[in-house]
Design an enzyme around this catalytic site. Structure first.
Site, PDB file in Angstrom:
ATOM      1  N   ASP A 453       0.861  -1.176   0.000  1.00 20.49           N
ATOM      2  CA  ASP A 453       0.000   0.000   0.000  1.00 20.49           C
ATOM      3  C   ASP A 453       0.908   1.241   0.000  1.00 20.49           C
ATOM      4  O   ASP A 453       2.108   1.148   0.271  1.00 20.49           O
ATOM      5  CB  ASP A 453      -0.893  -0.038   1.237  1.00 20.49           C
ATOM      6  N   LYS A 454       0.344   2.388  -0.314  1.00 19.53           N
ATOM      7  CA  LYS A 454       1.134   3.626  -0.301  1.00 19.53           C
ATOM      8  C   LYS A 454       0.871   4.456   0.945  1.00 19.53           C
ATOM      9  O   LYS A 454       1.762   4.711   1.748  1.00 19.53           O
ATOM     10  CB  LYS A 454       0.842   4.478  -1.548  1.00 19.53           C
ATOM     11  N   GLU A 552      -4.381  21.346   0.621  1.00 18.81           N
ATOM     12  CA  GLU A 552      -4.818  22.722   0.855  1.00 18.81           C
ATOM     13  C   GLU A 552      -4.476  23.161   2.268  1.00 18.81           C
ATOM     14  O   GLU A 552      -4.071  24.311   2.496  1.00 18.81           O
ATOM     15  CB  GLU A 552      -6.318  22.839   0.624  1.00 18.81           C
ATOM     16  N   LYS A 616      -5.413  28.026  -9.205  1.00 15.43           N
ATOM     17  CA  LYS A 616      -4.272  27.159  -8.882  1.00 15.43           C
ATOM     18  C   LYS A 616      -4.534  25.785  -9.505  1.00 15.43           C
ATOM     19  O   LYS A 616      -5.655  25.277  -9.493  1.00 15.43           O
ATOM     20  CB  LYS A 616      -4.065  27.034  -7.369  1.00 15.43           C
ATOM     21  N   ARG A 627       6.537  17.844  -7.352  1.00 19.43           N
ATOM     22  CA  ARG A 627       5.239  17.955  -7.998  1.00 19.43           C
ATOM     23  C   ARG A 627       4.760  19.373  -7.742  1.00 19.43           C
ATOM     24  O   ARG A 627       4.413  19.735  -6.628  1.00 19.43           O
ATOM     25  CB  ARG A 627       4.267  16.933  -7.400  1.00 19.43           C
ATOM     26  N   THR A 707      -2.506   1.228  -4.606  1.00 17.56           N
ATOM     27  CA  THR A 707      -3.010   2.326  -3.788  1.00 17.56           C
ATOM     28  C   THR A 707      -4.359   2.801  -4.285  1.00 17.56           C
ATOM     29  O   THR A 707      -4.681   2.681  -5.470  1.00 17.56           O
ATOM     30  CB  THR A 707      -2.005   3.504  -3.787  1.00 17.56           C
ATOM     31  N   GLY A 708      -5.133   3.336  -3.390  1.00 19.31           N
ATOM     32  CA  GLY A 708      -6.409   3.942  -3.752  1.00 19.31           C
ATOM     33  C   GLY A 708      -6.272   5.412  -4.073  1.00 19.31           C
ATOM     34  O   GLY A 708      -7.277   6.072  -4.368  1.00 19.31           O
ATOM     35  N   LYS A 803      -7.259  -5.090  -5.040  1.00 16.08           N
ATOM     36  CA  LYS A 803      -5.957  -5.392  -4.444  1.00 16.08           C
ATOM     37  C   LYS A 803      -5.795  -6.891  -4.232  1.00 16.08           C
ATOM     38  O   LYS A 803      -4.766  -7.486  -4.580  1.00 16.08           O
ATOM     39  CB  LYS A 803      -5.792  -4.653  -3.107  1.00 16.08           C
TER      40      LYS A 803
END
Length: 1138
Positions: A453-454, A552, A616, A627, A707-708, A803
């Protein structure tokens, strides 16, 4: 006798060669059989029934993340009626949950099933039953049954201890505290006491104890924020909203007066479906949907409190409906051992047949007339079937009965080593590594595919504002940019706090005061404080920002740290404090974020009356693995804005394709933008993640990230954790139909040509929508071929079911051991599906940990778990298995030899309890075993004449007071010996055969004449043999091992010796015997065998700079639109309290 000896030697050597060959080849053979036989059956089931249930324990739950449309079966909406503030008419499931393997009532049957399905235990149970037949067993009735009971008892105790640890983990969850409304007052109870119909209050930061329908909350319009990363892996907060008819029920009196009933569907596993109706007294019925439901396992965030009605508890909750009991996993080594036991059983039958045929030949040649002294009248020993059963029982311990219990003890001890390893202890959270099962230790050393998983596993799920560029000038720095840092420095960096921006560059503050770009800097920071959907909360003198997007929140905190503080929000304005001066911006429009637009905008009227659009959005340009998020603005003309506003009002009311037309309308305004700058937000990786992944990849372990989270975020994390490098080509597969997916996969597979299914410098990126088609039976093989051709695979936006399906696909179609690691409930499916499941004790609850085979606190600990504990456990377990087989083969070759001497009568050479206890005690140390046998002989010699240990070993006294032994059945002797009997009591001498210093055999065979058993201990050559034989046998191994490890030791042995002396192994592993630099294996060993960063020397060849992962994401398509969210708050007013 020469021929007999030759035959025995040939059989013995053949058996040992066969065992070594089997152990080296049976593992891949077994995997091949699984791939050929099992998948065909499973695919047939899929074709017949559809993918209704995953083998990993996750039922088919339609998931909006995978792009599927819920097609839930028709349910009766009134199937469950929940009464409000009244006793329930129906008894519902309690809120106690269990992830254990056994219960008090289920332990015995389930444990026995798990043990008897092992070939060895099933065989010995059969032998124990056959021994109960009178006059059949030459070794007595209980010599197999007693050791079998002992072995099962030891195994049962081990299972009880391991399952007790699971019970403790479950009790930790079940005993968490929550607040419920009972007897007209708020009461604090534990989770397992929560019942259906209870009105529960959950405060900020708490996890939800059960599935509940929202009544009211501290937020406007009964809104609340929940973090569902524990359920679906999403890092963005979800907005849920209660019904308007109950939003005003915020006082204790209102909640006590709540009366009526709630009707809903029966419990099911559909995470994103819910159908219900709320029927309050004196009010019209109101429909309920998934937007009003908070699920067990989610965490309340950025909301002071929420009140809800419990509808599903315990195993009825949607989270538990999507999980199953812990599966009974078996290691591949255990499967190979079972196969070898079956081969041994075949050898045993051959030996029994040979002996039975020999008995038949002997009986045919020696008639009753020639052997009158045997009194064979009515003797059933001439029956072939009787002899066959007798020899099967006689040779039964050719299969070592102690093998399984020996392995259980060895594995249990290895599990303790894992639990006690201080290098896998996380002091900050006081969390040690824990082996929740010891049956899979050796699997850790054979892992080939790792599925991770991430969120929360590779990353800390903490966003920080790190860098920015304004008017062409870059601000923000990190220490590693000035000088290279080693891998050890990364793990020693201080952990991030939730409120820390970690933006450290005083140049920006100085340039605000006196620099030509000062106006641009102020505008940039103002935009960071204004263009967002964050809501501020005041707690005493502090401002707490609540946001659905952690990105944010990081930007607003960054602006605050630089003097531009977002202080308040009203339905029509945003109030900031810019360098001590309060400024109010009128909020006119919010142009919402979406994955297609990848940007959001706000139209505001500035304090000086200008119309301005702030925009933005994400920028796909990667620079130094950042990123970036670009910030731009444009001043609007009043007339142009009014014209656009009319078009916006018209489009917002159309019925067909409203979302698409709104996006087109937004683009009319978002043009002619002036670029202010860009920001970089870091999703901090866990300490040591890049180094751990690099080390595992050097060890030839393939790593897939499932990952989701969003695709852009996952790709950036792939770069930052070194799973994906800039030298790799990315294969991105994003399709929305079966045909398009087929065409894309076929094209990529064709382009690879001969490199298909061979590792290439490629990274495959695929999303959940495409996976829905790629995992279908038709395209599964093409997808697997393409994935196996890539060095890295990243699957984004995948559901829990997908998964487990991916893991199951690799598990069944690839000849390799799989490992899945995760920290959330959405990872339970793949953790249970993989050969080995590892849970991380992170911030997403304990569901993954409780369902795993091993639990650790940090991803970096996986390195030592696999490369040290796993590798050593595999090596030790395989040697133990070979040892157990070898010692029993040696023992029963002698029994076969003795059969040639005694006329194949089935007579035993050794006393029966010596045979029965041989397997129990033979695995002890050499000299310890010697002491046991010496003590046994001393006691036996003293008590034998009066109290025989074996009931049918009866001593008789001859004419001269000599003792005769009359065992049954009698050993067949030639006629002359029988005519002139000589009083002899046959006791064995001691021979020791060793392999690598381990005791393999105790063969007691004293030849010669003694007048009583007690005189054995007085024989000088007995004591000479007792000392000389073991010493002589051990000298060879000792001399060979000493010479080899002194003259030519291996790299691993050298590192082990340095490790034991706490000496830095770096210098040793970076050169070979010729003094030349070694390859990647040397660097791998430096990582594996280091104790602490201070004790390990650094080499320039292994130094790498610290990497960061940058990302941006924002909530979209929520229950409440972003515009409604920002217009619902007035933070200048006091919040309601409960």
């Amino acid at each position: 006798m020469i021929y007999e000896t030759l035959i025995i030697e040939i059989i013995f050597k053949s058996l040992m060669d066969l065992h070594v060959y089997l152990f080296q080849t049976a593992l891949p053979m077994l995997c091949f059989l699984e791939q050929v036989i099992v998948p065909a059956h499973c695919e047939k089931c899929v074709l017949m029934t559809g993918p209704a249930c995953s083998s990993g324990g996750y039922r088919k739950a339609d998931d909006e993340m995978s792009g599927t449309t819920s097609q839930a079966e028709p349910v009766d909406a009134t199937a469950r009626a929940v009464l409000l503030n009244r006793p329930q008419n129906t008894k519902f499931c309690d809120n106690h949950v269990s992830t254990t393997k056994y219960g008090i009532l289920t332990f015995l049957p389930r444990f026995l099933y798990e043990q008897i399905r092992r070939a060895a235990n099933a065989f010995f149970l059969f032998i124990a039953l056959m021994q109960q037949i009178p006059d059949v067993s030459p070794t007595g009735r209980y010599t197999t049954l007693v050791p079998l009971i002992f072995i099962l008892t030891v195994a049962g105790i081990k299972e009880i201890i391991e399952d007790y640890q699971r019970h403790k983990a479950d009790n930790t969850v079940n005993n968490k505290k929550t607040t419920v409304l009972r007897s007209g007052a708020w009461q604090t109870i534990i989770w397992k006491q929560v019942a259906v119909g209870d009105i529960v209050k959950v405060t900020n930061g708490q996890h939800l104890p059960a599935d509940m329908v929202i009544v009211s909350s501290s937020e406007p319009q009964a809104m609340c924020y929940t973090e569902t990363s524990n359920l679906d892996g999403e890092t963005n907060l979800k907005i849920r909203q209660g019904l308007s008819v109950t939003a005003a029920f915020q006082t204790l009196e209102d909640l006590v007066a709540l009366s009526g009933r709630l009707e809903c569907e029966e419990p099911n596993g559909h995470l994103y479906d819910f159908t219900g109706t709320l029927r309050l007294e004196n009010q019209n019925p109101v429909p309920l949907g998934p937007d009003q439901v908070l699920l067990r396992g989610a965490q309340l965030r950025n909301t002071q409190w929420v009140v809800g009605i419990i509808v599903y508890t315990g195993h009825d909750s949607k989270l538990m409906q999507n999980s199953t009991k812990a599966p009974l996993k078996r290691s591949n080594v255990e499967r190979v051992t079972n196969m070898q036991i079956l081969v041994l059983f075949g050898i045993l039958l051959v030996m029994a047949l040979i002996s039975s045929v020999g008995a038949a030949i002997w009986n045919d040649k020696h008639t009753e007339e020639s052997c009158w002294y045997l009194s064979r009248a009515g003797d059933i020993s001439t029956n072939f079937a009787y002899n066959l059963l007798t020899f099967i029982i006689l040779y039964n311990n050719l299969i070592p009965i102690s093998l399984l219990v020996t392995l259980e003890v060895v594995k249990f001890t290895q599990a303790l080593f894992i639990n006690w390893d201080m290098e896998m202890y996380h002091s900050e959270t006081d969390t040690p590594a824990m082996a929740r099962t010891s049956n899979l230790n050796e699997e850790l050393g054979q892992v080939k595919y790792l599925f991770s998983d991430k969120t929360g596993t590779l990353t800390c799920n903490i966003m920080n504002f790190k860098k920015c560029t304004i008017a062409g000038i870059t601000y923000g720095h990190f220490p590693d940019l000035e000088c290279d840092r080693s891998m050890d420095d990364f793990s020693n960096l201080p952990s991030s706090s939730n409120n820390s921006t970690e933006f450290d560059d005083p140049t920006l503050t100085q340039n605000i005061e006196n620099h030509p770009t000062s106006p641009q800097i102020c505008e940039f920071l103002t935009m960071m404080a204004v263009c967002h959907t964050v809501v501020p909360e005041r707690e005493e003198d502090q401002i707490i920002y609540q946001s659905s997007s952690p990105d944010e929140g990081a930007l607003v905190k960054g602006a605050k740290g630089l003097g531009f503080v977002f202080t308040a929000r009203t339905p029509h304005s945003v109030i900031i404090e810019a360098r001590g001066k309060e400024m109010s911006y009128e909020l006119l429009n919010v142009l919402e974020f979406s994955s297609n637009r990848k940007r959001m905008s706000v139209v505001v009227r500035t304090p000086n009356g200008k119309l301005r659009l702030y925009c933005k959005g994400a920028d796909n340009v990667i620079f130094e693995r950042l990123r970036t998020l670009c910030f731009a603005y444009v001043d609007l003309e009043e007339d142009a804005y009014q014209e656009w506003l009319k078009e916006y009002t018209r489009v917002s009311t159309v019925l067909k394709d409203r979302a698409q037309k709104l996006e087109e309308c937004y683009e009319l305004l978002e043009k002619n933008l002036l670029l202010l700058g860009a920001t970089a937000i870091e999703d901090r990786l866990q300490a040591g993640v890049p180094e751990t992944i690099a080390t595992l990849m050097r060890a030839d372990i393939k790593i897939w990230v499932l990952t989701g989270d969003k695709q852009e975020t996952a790709i950036n994390i792939g770069y930052s954790c070194r799973l994906v490098t800039h030298g790799m080509s990315l294969i991105i597969v994003n399709e929305d139909s079966l045909d398009a997916t087929r065409a894309t996969l076929t094209a990529h597979c064709s382009s690879l040509g001969d490199s298909l299914r061979k590792e290439n410098e490629l990274a495959l990126i695929i999303d959940g929508q495409t996976l829905k088609y790629a995992l279908s039976f038709e395209l599964r093989q093409a997808f697997l071929d393409l994935a196996l051709s890539c060095k890295a695979v990243i699957c984004c936006r995948v559901s829990p079911l997908q998964k487990s399906e991916i893991v199951d696909m690799v598990k069944k179609h690839v000849k390799a051991i799989t490992l899945a690691i995760g920290d959330g409930a959405n990872d339970v499916g793949m953790i249970q599906t993989a050969h080995v499941g590892v849970g991380i004790s992170g911030n997403e609850g304990m569901q993954a940990t409780n369902s795993s085979d091993y639990s650790i606190a940090q991803f970096c600990y996986l390195e030592k778990l696999l490369l040290v504990h796993g590798a050593w456990s595999y090596n030790r377990v395989t040697k133990c298995i070979l040892y157990c087989f070898y010692k029993n083969v040696v023992l029963y070759i002698i029994e076969l030899w003795f059969a040639f001497v005694n006329g194949f009568s089935g007579q035993i050479l050794f006393e029966r309890w010596c045979i029965g206890l041989y397997n129990v005690f033979s695995h002890l140390a050499v000299w310890g075993s010697m002491a046991l046998w010496m003590g046994f002989f001393a006691v036996y010699s003293a008590m034998w004449p009066t109290l025989p240990i074996a009931p049918d070993m009866i001593g008789t006294v001859g004419a001269q007071g000599e003792i005769y032994a009359s065992p049954a059945p009698l050993t067949r002797l030639p006629a002359p010996a029988a005519c002139h009997p000589s009083p002899r009591f046959l006791l064995p001498s001691v021979e020791v055969l060793t392999q690598e210093g381990g005791l393999l055999l105790l063969v007691m065979r004293i030849q010669g004449a003694v007048e009583s058993a007690g005189k054995v201990m007085q024989c000088w050559y007995f004591w000479l043999g007792l000392v000389l034989v073991p010493t002589a046998c051990l000298v060879k191994d000792f001399a060979w091992t000493t010479t080899r490890r002194t003259v030519r030791k291996s790299l691993l042995e050298e590192v082990q010796e340095l490790e034991a002396r706490a000496v830095d192994p770096g210098a040793a592993v970076l050169r070979d015997a010729s003094g030349r630099s070694l390859n990647e294996r040397a660097h791998l060993l430096t990582r594996v065998f280091k104790k602490t960063s201070s004790s390990v020397g650094r080499s320039n060849s292994v130094q790498q700079t610290v990497s960061h992962g940058y990302a941006f994401s924002q909530e979209e398509h929520g229950v409440v639109s972003q515009s409604e969210v920002v217009r619902s708050y007035d933070t200048t007013r006091e919040r309601p309290s409960l």
